[in-house]
Design a protein around this motif. Sequence first.
Motif, PDB file in Angstrom:
ATOM      1  N   ARG A 134       0.851  -1.181   0.000  1.00  0.00           N
ATOM      2  CA  ARG A 134       0.000   0.000   0.000  1.00  0.00           C
ATOM      3  C   ARG A 134       0.900   1.248   0.000  1.00  0.00           C
ATOM      4  O   ARG A 134       1.177   1.817  -1.027  1.00  0.00           O
ATOM      5  N   ILE A 137       4.038   1.808  -2.336  1.00  0.00           N
ATOM      6  CA  ILE A 137       3.927   1.988  -3.789  1.00  0.00           C
ATOM      7  C   ILE A 137       3.253   3.307  -4.165  1.00  0.00           C
ATOM      8  O   ILE A 137       3.047   3.585  -5.341  1.00  0.00           O
ATOM      9  N   ILE A 138       2.919   4.163  -3.195  1.00  0.00           N
ATOM     10  CA  ILE A 138       2.167   5.387  -3.472  1.00  0.00           C
ATOM     11  C   ILE A 138       3.096   6.505  -3.940  1.00  0.00           C
ATOM     12  O   ILE A 138       4.093   6.819  -3.293  1.00  0.00           O
ATOM     13  N   TYR A 143      -5.463   7.554  -3.771  1.00  0.00           N
ATOM     14  CA  TYR A 143      -4.838   6.246  -3.934  1.00  0.00           C
ATOM     15  C   TYR A 143      -5.545   5.474  -5.050  1.00  0.00           C
ATOM     16  O   TYR A 143      -6.453   4.688  -4.821  1.00  0.00           O
ATOM     17  N   ARG A 145      -4.666   3.526  -9.016  1.00  0.00           N
ATOM     18  CA  ARG A 145      -3.556   2.822  -9.675  1.00  0.00           C
ATOM     19  C   ARG A 145      -2.611   3.743 -10.451  1.00  0.00           C
ATOM     20  O   ARG A 145      -1.387   3.576 -10.358  1.00  0.00           O
ATOM     21  N   THR A 148       0.355   5.083  -8.442  1.00  0.00           N
ATOM     22  CA  THR A 148       1.187   4.115  -7.727  1.00  0.00           C
ATOM     23  C   THR A 148       2.231   3.508  -8.654  1.00  0.00           C
ATOM     24  O   THR A 148       2.221   3.743  -9.870  1.00  0.00           O
ATOM     25  N   GLN A 174      -5.594  -1.605  -5.806  1.00  0.00           N
ATOM     26  CA  GLN A 174      -4.699  -0.963  -6.773  1.00  0.00           C
ATOM     27  C   GLN A 174      -3.501  -1.835  -7.173  1.00  0.00           C
ATOM     28  O   GLN A 174      -3.050  -1.765  -8.319  1.00  0.00           O
TER      29      GLN A 174
END
Length: 740
Positions: A134, A137-138, A143, A145, A148, A174
């Motif tokens: 979570r 990868i942001i 939030y 896809r 990310t 995502q």
Amino acid sequence: MSDSGVLIRVRGKVQGVGFRPFVWQLAQRLQRTGDVCNDGQGVVVRLWGEEDGFMAQMRQACPPLARIDQTDAVPFHWPQPPVAFTILPSAGGGMDTQIVPDAATCPACLAEMNDPTDRRYRYPFVNCTHCGPRFTIIHAMPYDRPQTAMAAFPLCAACEAEYRNPADRRFHAQPVACPECGPQLAWHAAGETLAGEAALAAAVAALDAGGIVAVKGLGGFHLACDALNPQAVARLRLRKRRPGKPLAVMIADAERLPEQVRTVLETPAAPVVLVDKTLLPALDAGIAPWLNEVGVMLPANPLQHLLMQRLNRPLVMTSGNLSGQPPALTNHDALRDLAAIADGFLLHNRDIVQRMDDSVMRADGEMLRRSRGFVPDALPLPPGFSDVPPLLCMGADMKNTFCLVRSGQAVMSQHFGDLGDEGVEAQWRQALDLMQSIYHFSPRQIVCDAHPGYRSSQWAEASGLPITRVLHHHAHAAACLAEHGWPLAGGDAIALTLDGIGMGADGALWGGECLRVNYRECEWLGGLPAVALPGGDLAARQPWRNLLAHCLAFVPDWQSYAETQTVQAQSWPPLARAIARGINAPLASSCGRLFDAVACALGCAPEPLSYEGEAACRLEALAARCPGVAHPLTLPLHEGRLDLARFWPQLLDWQAEPQARAWAFHDALAHGLAELMRHHADAHGIRTLCFSGGAIHNRLLRARLNVYLHDFTLLFPRRLPAGDGAIAFGQAAIAAARLL
């Protein structure tokens, strides 16, 4: 509640956790119509008709990664009755919801990964709304896809169908992926490059043969080797230049461990948990030399599960960095920086956006390092702090974390370590920028440590924003109070802060203090006497220097004792002259350096230390071998401070076994400190005592303080580290209180 419907506002950890499809499914089951959407505040549910227990059922069956902090319901007028229950697109607004930490692989995904009939069979990146990456990868909020690291992997038709189906547990997950459209493994070793299942097989073969493998995870790299192979462990230590610091171990399951340990290991955070070494007797002795505990963890992601299933033995899993360097985050950095350590590299092509080290805990819930699985969970500020303006709190330079504060909440960053280490500051600066961007955060003020030489303080100075400076040990104490919900109007407590060193009042160097504190004030009451630090920072790495300083200050005939032979074997006279003249020998009331000196006298302190706190850890482990003993050691009060001139001759004259003397030192120190706190608590009419600083992680010291102060209300750190990892949270409480 109205003639047509109700609007329910849900605040908490409710985005990116499958909350909207959960609400949709609940509405289908209860045959309700209306809609649900995300916005900057959390989740909004609009129902046709009365609320009729909908909120209670929402709370009762909340998704596993979600947490509802608050629900509010108000009447809502529908222009016309909705004919179904729908999930609306995310709405805008100021960002005030919570971002979800990474979570360990859930049972459903693990079952799919092990099912030969499933299309994700043996896929090392399986995940759903209940698990997976979570925060790591942001790039930006909201939030979704495209914001990310998964933006590089367009969904295939099958994954797209799951992603769009509110009845599927991968609805709007995502990181969703499969072998057709998602990230892939790669193996690099000695000119050989393999992909997919062959890459995994090559890594397993290398580990099986006693090799060292760099494994890319969610928030960084691990260096792995066979934890049952002494040669492999020794080789890893030699190459990593980590001669004594304990290594974490990954085990396949926790079935043979006590229930309390299993409970913590099996949480979605999947932390490293310290356990008694006797519970894992097969591990190589070099895993945690001289210590009684070893850090164990379970597989936290699908790739780790696949490795453990194939090898079926414990693996060392230590941070992927050279000692004193930051962890590698990219494939390029790993191949370059770890080339002299790893025999092979098990990589993948999903980027790590946020560094995230493993969290470390004890089975009773005590937090030693708060990072993966817990960050960026927001922490509530205590009652009275609801109108706090945006503050950026920089923390300390050691074990650094920083903190974003707004309204009544604080978001702590992950653990970064020592900002003085080459490259760590660069990762820290990148995370500062990214977290402020993610939260749309614009601080009105910077809060930093009072020490002007800290890199974090210098960064604050260069920011151009107004600065609040906070004493190091006041922040320690405030962090403990705030963690326990001590109200802004709660008044005073007596605090004991024990650590290595920090900037105190009027430029003094503190490390063993008894304080009267509230969120606005900090008054020094007493503590350990100030002793020279011969060579300045060198004293923290060479325990004999501290024993020399204590002997010169408190033991006139110190050279007659066998316990000082380590000092006498050094070239000590020039250092003694420097101490006498005050040359590069600042005075500090450091509990950490007292532990170093005692450990040196009892023969359990290596020279030099290979990691911070090594001598104190060994001394505690030595003491733990003694069940307790009557002893002559005392640390009475003398002019407001503990009398080390009484203590040192007693310790050196008493010729008991080293473990008995180590236990007696802990007991005498706890008794002396307890009497100091009791004296001032009684004088001020205070019944609440709080404890903080890295030395408070010492289990024996905590236990003896509990014994001697059992008739008071005692607040020990639990959800946050006792050491510098919580300083930013304490800074937040102090600065907010002063502003309010």
